[in-house]
Design an enzyme around this catalytic site. Structure first.
Site, PDB file in Angstrom:
ATOM      1  N   MET A  30      10.596   0.344   3.266  1.00 37.82           N
ATOM      2  CA  MET A  30      10.748   1.794   3.373  1.00 37.82           C
ATOM      3  C   MET A  30      10.462   2.246   4.807  1.00 37.82           C
ATOM      4  O   MET A  30      10.252   3.440   5.058  1.00 37.82           O
ATOM      5  CB  MET A  30       9.827   2.503   2.384  1.00 37.82           C
ATOM      6  CG  MET A  30      10.190   2.172   0.939  1.00 37.82           C
ATOM      7  SD  MET A  30       9.713   3.431  -0.219  1.00 37.82           S
ATOM      8  CE  MET A  30       7.958   3.423  -0.028  1.00 37.82           C
ATOM      9  N   GLY A  31      10.433   1.291   5.746  1.00 32.60           N
ATOM     10  CA  GLY A  31      10.253   1.653   7.152  1.00 32.60           C
ATOM     11  C   GLY A  31       8.804   1.889   7.527  1.00 32.60           C
ATOM     12  O   GLY A  31       7.900   1.482   6.800  1.00 32.60           O
ATOM     13  N   GLY A  36       2.809  -6.594   8.902  1.00 31.47           N
ATOM     14  CA  GLY A  36       3.011  -7.147   7.562  1.00 31.47           C
ATOM     15  C   GLY A  36       4.499  -7.279   7.257  1.00 31.47           C
ATOM     16  O   GLY A  36       4.963  -8.329   6.812  1.00 31.47           O
ATOM     17  N   HIS A  37       5.253  -6.214   7.528  1.00 32.15           N
ATOM     18  CA  HIS A  37       6.707  -6.266   7.322  1.00 32.15           C
ATOM     19  C   HIS A  37       7.331  -7.363   8.208  1.00 32.15           C
ATOM     20  O   HIS A  37       8.194  -8.112   7.760  1.00 32.15           O
ATOM     21  CB  HIS A  37       7.361  -4.936   7.719  1.00 32.15           C
ATOM     22  CG  HIS A  37       6.969  -3.766   6.874  1.00 32.15           C
ATOM     23  ND1 HIS A  37       6.258  -2.691   7.363  1.00 32.15           N
ATOM     24  CD2 HIS A  37       7.211  -3.480   5.570  1.00 32.15           C
ATOM     25  CE1 HIS A  37       6.097  -1.796   6.408  1.00 32.15           C
ATOM     26  NE2 HIS A  37       6.647  -2.245   5.306  1.00 32.15           N
ATOM     27  N   ASP A 176       1.770  -5.732  -2.619  1.00 30.62           N
ATOM     28  CA  ASP A 176       2.226  -4.970  -3.791  1.00 30.62           C
ATOM     29  C   ASP A 176       2.481  -5.971  -4.909  1.00 30.62           C
ATOM     30  O   ASP A 176       3.629  -6.211  -5.300  1.00 30.62           O
ATOM     31  CB  ASP A 176       3.484  -4.183  -3.429  1.00 30.62           C
ATOM     32  CG  ASP A 176       3.226  -3.243  -2.263  1.00 30.62           C
ATOM     33  OD1 ASP A 176       2.577  -2.220  -2.467  1.00 30.62           O
ATOM     34  OD2 ASP A 176       3.641  -3.563  -1.130  1.00 30.62           O
ATOM     35  N   GLN A 179       4.429  -4.970  -8.029  1.00 34.90           N
ATOM     36  CA  GLN A 179       5.855  -4.810  -7.706  1.00 34.90           C
ATOM     37  C   GLN A 179       6.538  -6.180  -7.632  1.00 34.90           C
ATOM     38  O   GLN A 179       7.621  -6.375  -8.199  1.00 34.90           O
ATOM     39  CB  GLN A 179       5.981  -4.077  -6.366  1.00 34.90           C
ATOM     40  CG  GLN A 179       7.371  -4.086  -5.788  1.00 34.90           C
ATOM     41  CD  GLN A 179       7.467  -3.254  -4.525  1.00 34.90           C
ATOM     42  OE1 GLN A 179       7.619  -2.042  -4.597  1.00 34.90           O
ATOM     43  NE2 GLN A 179       7.381  -3.880  -3.366  1.00 34.90           N
ATOM     44  N   SER A 211      -0.563  -1.219   5.949  1.00 30.96           N
ATOM     45  CA  SER A 211       0.271  -0.371   5.107  1.00 30.96           C
ATOM     46  C   SER A 211       0.849   0.748   5.963  1.00 30.96           C
ATOM     47  O   SER A 211       0.183   1.235   6.887  1.00 30.96           O
ATOM     48  CB  SER A 211      -0.587   0.234   3.986  1.00 30.96           C
ATOM     49  OG  SER A 211       0.094   1.319   3.387  1.00 30.96           O
ATOM     50  N   SER A 212       2.079   1.144   5.649  1.00 34.96           N
ATOM     51  CA  SER A 212       2.686   2.264   6.382  1.00 34.96           C
ATOM     52  C   SER A 212       1.832   3.511   6.216  1.00 34.96           C
ATOM     53  O   SER A 212       1.778   4.366   7.102  1.00 34.96           O
ATOM     54  CB  SER A 212       4.086   2.533   5.847  1.00 34.96           C
ATOM     55  OG  SER A 212       4.862   1.364   5.928  1.00 34.96           O
ATOM     56  N   ARG A 213       1.164   3.617   5.076  1.00 32.50           N
ATOM     57  CA  ARG A 213       0.353   4.805   4.792  1.00 32.50           C
ATOM     58  C   ARG A 213      -0.909   4.868   5.645  1.00 32.50           C
ATOM     59  O   ARG A 213      -1.520   5.933   5.756  1.00 32.50           O
ATOM     60  CB  ARG A 213      -0.028   4.850   3.308  1.00 32.50           C
ATOM     61  CG  ARG A 213       1.126   5.178   2.398  1.00 32.50           C
ATOM     62  CD  ARG A 213       0.637   5.489   0.994  1.00 32.50           C
ATOM     63  NE  ARG A 213       1.654   6.193   0.232  1.00 32.50           N
ATOM     64  CZ  ARG A 213       2.601   5.622  -0.485  1.00 32.50           C
ATOM     65  NH1 ARG A 213       2.669   4.304  -0.538  1.00 32.50           N
ATOM     66  NH2 ARG A 213       3.481   6.342  -1.146  1.00 32.50           N
TER      67      ARG A 213
HETATM   68  P1  AMP Z   1       7.173  -1.027   1.929  1.00 28.29           P
HETATM   69  O1  AMP Z   1       7.878  -0.653   3.205  1.00 28.29           O
HETATM   70  O2  AMP Z   1       5.785  -0.522   1.835  1.00 28.29           O
HETATM   71  O3  AMP Z   1       8.010  -0.746   0.717  1.00 28.29           O
HETATM   72  O4  AMP Z   1       7.017  -2.613   1.979  1.00 28.29           O
HETATM   73  C1  AMP Z   1       8.129  -3.463   2.157  1.00 28.29           C
HETATM   74  C2  AMP Z   1       7.682  -4.875   1.868  1.00 28.29           C
HETATM   75  O5  AMP Z   1       6.637  -5.248   2.763  1.00 28.29           O
HETATM   76  C3  AMP Z   1       7.121  -5.047   0.448  1.00 28.29           C
HETATM   77  O6  AMP Z   1       7.565  -6.280  -0.083  1.00 28.29           O
HETATM   78  C4  AMP Z   1       5.633  -5.038   0.678  1.00 28.29           C
HETATM   79  O7  AMP Z   1       4.903  -5.729  -0.318  1.00 28.29           O
HETATM   80  C5  AMP Z   1       5.539  -5.743   2.012  1.00 28.29           C
HETATM   81  N1  AMP Z   1       4.273  -5.428   2.671  1.00 28.29           N
HETATM   82  C6  AMP Z   1       3.725  -4.204   2.832  1.00 28.29           C
HETATM   83  N2  AMP Z   1       2.518  -4.304   3.426  1.00 28.29           N
HETATM   84  C7  AMP Z   1       2.302  -5.628   3.632  1.00 28.29           C
HETATM   85  C8  AMP Z   1       1.233  -6.382   4.197  1.00 28.29           C
HETATM   86  N3  AMP Z   1       0.133  -5.792   4.656  1.00 28.29           N
HETATM   87  N4  AMP Z   1       1.348  -7.721   4.250  1.00 28.29           N
HETATM   88  C9  AMP Z   1       2.463  -8.336   3.772  1.00 28.29           C
HETATM   89  N5  AMP Z   1       3.513  -7.678   3.233  1.00 28.29           N
HETATM   90  C10 AMP Z   1       3.433  -6.347   3.164  1.00 28.29           C
END
Ligand code: AMP
Length: 308
Positions: A30-31, A36-37, A176, A179, A211-213
């Site tokens: 989701m950008g 992590g991404h 997640d 998920q 986290s993006s948040r």
């Molecule tokens: P999101 O943009 O939050 O929907 O995350 C996109 C992908 O990145 C999802 O598969 C998340 O589980 C993964 N993700 C998010 N945060 C992390 C993190 N800290 N470490 C590894 N993967 C992550």
């Protein structure tokens, strides 16, 4: 890196590469990208000829309008990060590209097979989405319980993205975990020809899960948020040494988090890693368990989990 916003361009481009026998790795996001991404992208890069990332803030998975509105959107910066990580294709569609108004449903049409959201841009929890995917109760606990309709919305968008990209492998973070489990279940039950690859959670130096948040946290909230992971680690220690029963452990976690003025516990569960059903007591050591936590830091909701 090429950037596409339409399904047609993306499909045409990838079709050519597939005809050449290239394998496709896919990282849906989701950008507001962080390390992590990028770790998912690097893994995909190592295991495939071509890597596709998507950036789409999916309205269907937000059960809270305000959360959707304030979700960080940093497309230009994200594209730079993806380029640096040698991503080959970025698919960044608009909401109407992803969810054009569908024709009225025909008699006998089932959302399980079509994955179609209703017309307009409904939010998670809308009646039409409820029960669209049979998720075998994986969506009835923890995040599913606290965010009604969230996982139905996730399944709709991921299924649609898989149909557009047709990847050989898709990469999801254990951050997640619920998920990840639900996507695996969906792929298995719908017999989608894609391998789901789980990737470990990346953390900041102080332990906070990336986290993006996190960018939405105020300075005090950010300073105190590492208590979430510290509490998970301590709870694992207690779970392993068996000094506390589950009930006591839950009380202890509640105390740890809620005695901090910047944090509020939403839930803490120890659950079976496969079924995600919360355990009610110490099970045999052969049952693989994880601890799951959701905490509000001000208005920002943070989740984390670790194996027990
Ligand atoms: P999101 O943009 O939050 O929907 O995350 C996109 C992908 O990145 C999802 O598969 C998340 O589980 C993964 N993700 C998010 N945060 C992390 C993190 N800290 N470490 C590894 N993967 C992550």
């Amino acid at each position: 890196m090429v950037i596409f916003s339409t399904i047609k361009e993306t499909k045409n481009f990838l079709l050519r590469l597939k005809k050449e026998g290239k394998t496709i790795g896919f990282v849906p996001t989701m950008g507001a990208l962080h390390a992590g991404h990028i770790s998912l992208l690097e893994r995909a890069k190592n295991e495939n000829d071509i890597v596709v990332a998507s950036i789409f803030v999916n309205p269907l998975q937000f059960n809270d309008k305000k959360d959707l509105e304030k979700y960080p959107r940093t497309l230009a910066k994200d594209a730079e990060k993806l380029k640096l990580a040698h991503c080959d294709v970025l698919f960044a569609p608009t909401s109407t590209e992803m969810y054009p108004s569908p024709p009225p449903p025909k008699k006998g049409d089932s959302a399980l097979t079509s994955g179609s959201p209703p017309s307009g841009l409904p939010e998670a929890g809308s009646v039409a989405l409820e029960g669209a995917f049979d998720l075998d109760n994986l969506d009835k606990v923890m995040e599913g319980q606290h965010r009604p309709g969230h996982f139905q919305g996730v399944c709709v968008v991921v299924k649609r993205l898989f149909e557009i990209i047709e990847p050989d492998k898709a990469y999801f973070g254990e951050k997640d975990f619920q998920q990840l489990t639900i996507i695996r279940h969906m792929v298995k039950t719908l017999r989608m020809p894609v391998k789901i690859v789980p990737c470990p959670t990346l953390r900041e130096a102080d332990g906070l899960a990336m986290s993006s948040r996190n960018t939405l946290l105020g300075p005090d909230e950010r300073k105190n948020a590492p208590l979430i992971y510290a509490t998970l680690q301590k709870s694992k220690e207690e779970w392993k040494n068996g000094r506390m029963g589950l009930h006591e452990l839950k009380k202890w976690v509640e105390n740890q988090i809620s005695s901090n003025p910047f944090l509020k516990l939403e839930y803490f569960e120890v659950a079976d890693s496969e079924t995600l059903q919360p355990v009610t007591d110490h099970r045999s050591p052969d049952v693989d368990c994880r601890a799951f936590i959701a905490v509000k830091a001000g208005a920002v909701r943070l989740i984390d989990n670790i194996p027990m």
